[in-house]
Design a protein around this motif. Structure first.
Motif, PDB file in Angstrom:
ATOM      1  N   ASP A  31       4.901 -11.478   3.287  1.00  0.00           N
ATOM      2  CA  ASP A  31       4.564 -11.079   4.654  1.00  0.00           C
ATOM      3  C   ASP A  31       3.049 -11.237   4.781  1.00  0.00           C
ATOM      4  OD1 ASP A  31       3.136  -8.374   4.324  1.00  0.00           O
ATOM      5  OD2 ASP A  31       5.008  -8.022   3.241  1.00  0.00           O
ATOM      6  N   TYR A  33       0.906  -8.950   5.723  1.00  0.00           N
ATOM      7  CA  TYR A  33       0.215  -7.661   5.797  1.00  0.00           C
ATOM      8  C   TYR A  33       0.078  -6.936   4.464  1.00  0.00           C
ATOM      9  CZ  TYR A  33       1.247  -8.657  10.629  1.00  0.00           C
ATOM     10  OH  TYR A  33       1.342  -9.292  11.847  1.00  0.00           O
ATOM     11  N   THR A  34       1.042  -7.051   3.589  1.00  0.00           N
ATOM     12  CA  THR A  34       0.995  -6.319   2.319  1.00  0.00           C
ATOM     13  C   THR A  34      -0.086  -6.928   1.423  1.00  0.00           C
ATOM     14  OG1 THR A  34       3.364  -5.883   2.482  1.00  0.00           O
ATOM     15  CG2 THR A  34       2.345  -5.541   0.332  1.00  0.00           C
ATOM     16  N   PRO A  35      -1.026  -6.105   0.954  1.00  0.00           N
ATOM     17  CA  PRO A  35      -2.093  -6.631   0.090  1.00  0.00           C
ATOM     18  C   PRO A  35      -1.539  -7.177  -1.231  1.00  0.00           C
ATOM     19  CG  PRO A  35      -2.634  -4.419   0.884  1.00  0.00           C
ATOM     20  CD  PRO A  35      -1.199  -4.683   1.249  1.00  0.00           C
ATOM     21  N   PHE A  38      -1.357  -4.738  -4.056  1.00  0.00           N
ATOM     22  CA  PHE A  38      -0.218  -3.815  -3.977  1.00  0.00           C
ATOM     23  C   PHE A  38       1.030  -4.458  -4.572  1.00  0.00           C
ATOM     24  CE2 PHE A  38       3.456  -1.902  -1.859  1.00  0.00           C
ATOM     25  CZ  PHE A  38       3.210  -0.552  -2.086  1.00  0.00           C
ATOM     26  N   ALA A  88       6.869   1.042  -0.741  1.00  0.00           N
ATOM     27  CA  ALA A  88       6.108   0.235   0.223  1.00  0.00           C
ATOM     28  C   ALA A  88       5.990   0.943   1.566  1.00  0.00           C
ATOM     29  CB  ALA A  88       6.766  -1.134   0.392  1.00  0.00           C
ATOM     30  N   ARG A  89       7.090   1.534   2.049  1.00  0.00           N
ATOM     31  CA  ARG A  89       7.049   2.230   3.348  1.00  0.00           C
ATOM     32  C   ARG A  89       6.118   3.438   3.291  1.00  0.00           C
ATOM     33  NH1 ARG A  89       8.444  -1.741   3.318  1.00  0.00           N
ATOM     34  NH2 ARG A  89      10.301  -2.768   4.039  1.00  0.00           N
ATOM     35  N   HIS A  93       3.256  -0.293   4.022  1.00  0.00           N
ATOM     36  CA  HIS A  93       3.333  -1.748   3.930  1.00  0.00           C
ATOM     37  C   HIS A  93       4.748  -2.229   4.282  1.00  0.00           C
ATOM     38  CE1 HIS A  93      -0.587  -1.712   2.210  1.00  0.00           C
ATOM     39  NE2 HIS A  93      -0.196  -1.028   1.157  1.00  0.00           N
ATOM     40  N   PRO A  94       4.838  -3.407   4.934  1.00  0.00           N
ATOM     41  CA  PRO A  94       6.149  -3.940   5.324  1.00  0.00           C
ATOM     42  C   PRO A  94       6.815  -4.802   4.237  1.00  0.00           C
ATOM     43  CG  PRO A  94       4.442  -5.306   6.267  1.00  0.00           C
ATOM     44  CD  PRO A  94       3.733  -4.177   5.535  1.00  0.00           C
ATOM     45  N   LEU A  95       6.371  -4.702   2.999  1.00  0.00           N
ATOM     46  CA  LEU A  95       6.916  -5.517   1.911  1.00  0.00           C
ATOM     47  C   LEU A  95       8.441  -5.445   1.889  1.00  0.00           C
ATOM     48  CD1 LEU A  95       6.283  -7.229  -0.645  1.00  0.00           C
ATOM     49  CD2 LEU A  95       6.351  -5.075  -1.935  1.00  0.00           C
TER      50      LEU A  95
END
Length: 102
Positions: A31, A33-35, A38, A88-89, A93-95
């Motif tokens: 995605d 957005y997730t670093p 992370f 993740a949530r 994060h949206p992972l």
């Protein structure tokens, strides 16, 4: 296997061949957005990857959109997916993590 009964009759029993249980691959999906750091931490914590292996998988996820974290029996794969999604949530994060039969 042959079994001899007291009355002199002989019974043979076919050995049942047990199939191993199906195995499932667990994947992380890319995605925007997730670093990356992370994702590396998730791979180390939930999939017991060392930093180098975790980084390689993270780069595959980043480049190809999907990277395999491991292959497990169904219950273990399902648990890992749930743990990753929950973590993740909670971290915001949206992972995405998924499993499919190997």
């Amino acid at each position: 296997m042959v079994t001899k009964h007291e009355d002199g009759t002989v019974a043979t029993r076919q050995e049942q061949k047990l199939k191993p249980p199906p195995m499932y691959q667990v994947f992380l999906l890319n995605d925007d957005y997730t670093p990356m750091e992370f994702v590396v931490a998730i791979l180390q914590e939930y999939f017991n990857k060392d930093r180098e292996a975790a980084t390689q998988i993270m780069l595959k996820v980043h480049r190809d959109g999907k990277g395999m974290c491991g292959v497990y029996p169904k219950d273990i794969a399902s648990t890992k997916v749930e743990l990753v999604l929950t973590h993740a949530r909670k971290a915001g994060h949206p992972l995405q993590c998924m499993m499919e039969e190997a």
